[in-house]
Enzyme design. Structure first.
Site, mmCIF file in Angstrom:
data_model
loop_
_atom_site.group_PDB
_atom_site.id
_atom_site.type_symbol
_atom_site.label_atom_id
_atom_site.label_comp_id
_atom_site.label_asym_id
_atom_site.label_seq_id
_atom_site.Cartn_x
_atom_site.Cartn_y
_atom_site.Cartn_z
ATOM 1 N N LYS A 173 -51.537 103.875 115.432
ATOM 2 C CA LYS A 173 -50.708 104.846 114.701
ATOM 3 C C LYS A 173 -50.470 106.077 115.575
ATOM 4 O O LYS A 173 -49.362 106.607 115.625
ATOM 5 C CB LYS A 173 -51.411 105.255 113.394
ATOM 6 C CG LYS A 173 -51.374 104.164 112.330
ATOM 7 C CD LYS A 173 -52.304 104.482 111.168
ATOM 8 C CE LYS A 173 -52.368 103.328 110.173
ATOM 9 N NZ LYS A 173 -53.398 103.502 109.151
ATOM 10 N N GLN A 216 -58.287 107.289 107.015
ATOM 11 C CA GLN A 216 -58.358 105.842 107.231
ATOM 12 C C GLN A 216 -59.356 105.223 106.244
ATOM 13 O O GLN A 216 -60.516 105.607 106.195
ATOM 14 C CB GLN A 216 -58.769 105.558 108.690
ATOM 15 C CG GLN A 216 -58.721 104.090 109.075
ATOM 16 C CD GLN A 216 -57.323 103.481 109.004
ATOM 17 O OE1 GLN A 216 -56.335 104.087 109.394
ATOM 18 N NE2 GLN A 216 -57.235 102.268 108.474
ATOM 19 N N ASP A 233 -49.561 108.907 103.099
ATOM 20 C CA ASP A 233 -49.836 107.551 102.597
ATOM 21 C C ASP A 233 -49.219 107.349 101.214
ATOM 22 O O ASP A 233 -49.113 106.213 100.741
ATOM 23 C CB ASP A 233 -51.350 107.312 102.514
ATOM 24 C CG ASP A 233 -51.909 106.684 103.790
ATOM 25 O OD1 ASP A 233 -51.149 105.987 104.484
ATOM 26 O OD2 ASP A 233 -53.102 106.895 104.074
#
Ligand code: NAP
Length: 294
Positions: free
Chosen positions: A55, A99, A122
């Site tokens: 990412k 994460q 997210d």
């Protein structure tokens, strides 16, 4: 017999990343802003480190500043919440990505709800979930948004289509159902308690499979010329063969029946990262009262 099209998620993702990069260059030239994405890692899970590295690499390639905060496996929930509060207050950070999964002693929902919804790239915060379902301005979860972009590009207008989403997770299935509903599909959200799943899937013009079971959806479940988005990523080792990744749909069996299908790998996966970059760019603009560039 139908010739089944392979939906090239990698190529779509490269195009989207290039658009994000061009918009980031324009933003910097116009107002001197460089969008910033901060990944938060707790512990040393090797798979999580690999995800975060890819990412971060993608962010840098799209002109997004990439930051990383590492906490040890033993970090308390309070320490993680303090770090989130610090990042919420940091103007250089437009997107915060924690994460998952987190260690067992940390409540992931409490951590998600601590993120400033304007930086929740997210799209998991209740504020963004609510905005998505009520038709408001949300930051939308990356994987289902990537699936939607692939569907729009393959089909055009989705209005009136029968869509079946298999899997009801907060990360994929539920937001996917909301997005398809917003596109005026007739949506069925199936799960492990659904009765006669093959019968449900046979009605579908669009199937999105997000189950986590290798080749679970068989070719003879599919309506001819359905469009299939396979979110599943499953590692299997065929008898006498090497380990490989397969999706939740039996890809070979879908050939000649489906109009189009995403491969695994190379389908939905690359779109997820490209949509994360897009969300970071959008967050950077919205936080400063600017219109969405993409
Ligand atoms: P998850 O949280 O484990 O959810 C799986 C869903 O599948 C659940 O809703 C479950 O139903 C349903 N399910 C399980 N067995 C079923 C059955 N026999 N019949 C019907 N439904 C069944 O998984 P997830 O996080 O949504 O991920 C799903 C898959 O997508 C995984 O393979 C994951 O690795 C992959 N994934 C890929 C990406 C990407 O970027 N490509 C991103 C995220 C996830 P219940 O709710 O009833 O238990």
């Amino acid at each position: 017999m139908v010739v089944t099209k392979k939906i090239d998620g990698k190529a779509h993702a490269e195009r989207l990343t290039a658009q994000v990069a061009a918009a980031a260059v324009a933003l910097k030239a116009e107002v001197g802003i460089v969008p910033g994405l901060c990944a938060v890692l707790v512990g040393s899970d090797p798979a999580s480190h690999v995800y975060v590295r890819s990412k971060s690499k993608a962010a840098v390639s799209a002109g997004i500043a990439s930051f990383q905060e590492n906490l040890p496996e033993t970090a308390s929930e309070a320490e993680l919440l303090a770090l989130i509060a610090k990042l919420n207050a940091d103007d250089a950070v437009d997107g915060i990505l924690v994460q998952l999964p987190l260690a067992k002693h940390i409540d992931p929902q409490r951590v998600i709800e601590a993120i400033d919804p304007a930086k929740d790239v997210d799209g998991f915060h209740a504020h963004n979930v609510g905005a998505l379902w009520s038709g408001g301005k949300a930051l939308v979860p990356c994987t289902p948004y990537g699936c939607l972009l692939l569907l729009r590009d393959t089909i055009g207008s989705l209005a009136g289509a029968e869509a079946v989403v298999i899997g009801r997770s907060n990360i994929v299935g539920k937001p996917m159902a909301a997005l398809l509903l917003n596109e005026h599909c007739t949506v069925t959200l199936a799960h492990s308690r659904s009765r006669d799943l093959p019968g449900i899937v046979r009605r579908a013009d669009i199937v999105v499979a997000a189950i986590g079971r290798p080749e679970f959806v068989r070719g003879d479940w599919l309506k001819p010329v359905a469009v299939i988005i396979d979110v599943g990523i499953n590692r299997i080792t065929p008898a006498g063969g090497k380990p490989k990744l397969v999706g939740d749909v039996a890809y070979e069996e879908a050939q000649g029946i489906a109009a189009a299908i995403t491969p695994v790998p190379g389908g939905v996966g690359p779109m997820t990262i490209a949509c994360l970059l897009r969300n970071t760019l959008i967050a950077a603009c919205r936080r400063r009262g600017r219109p969405d560039p993409l």
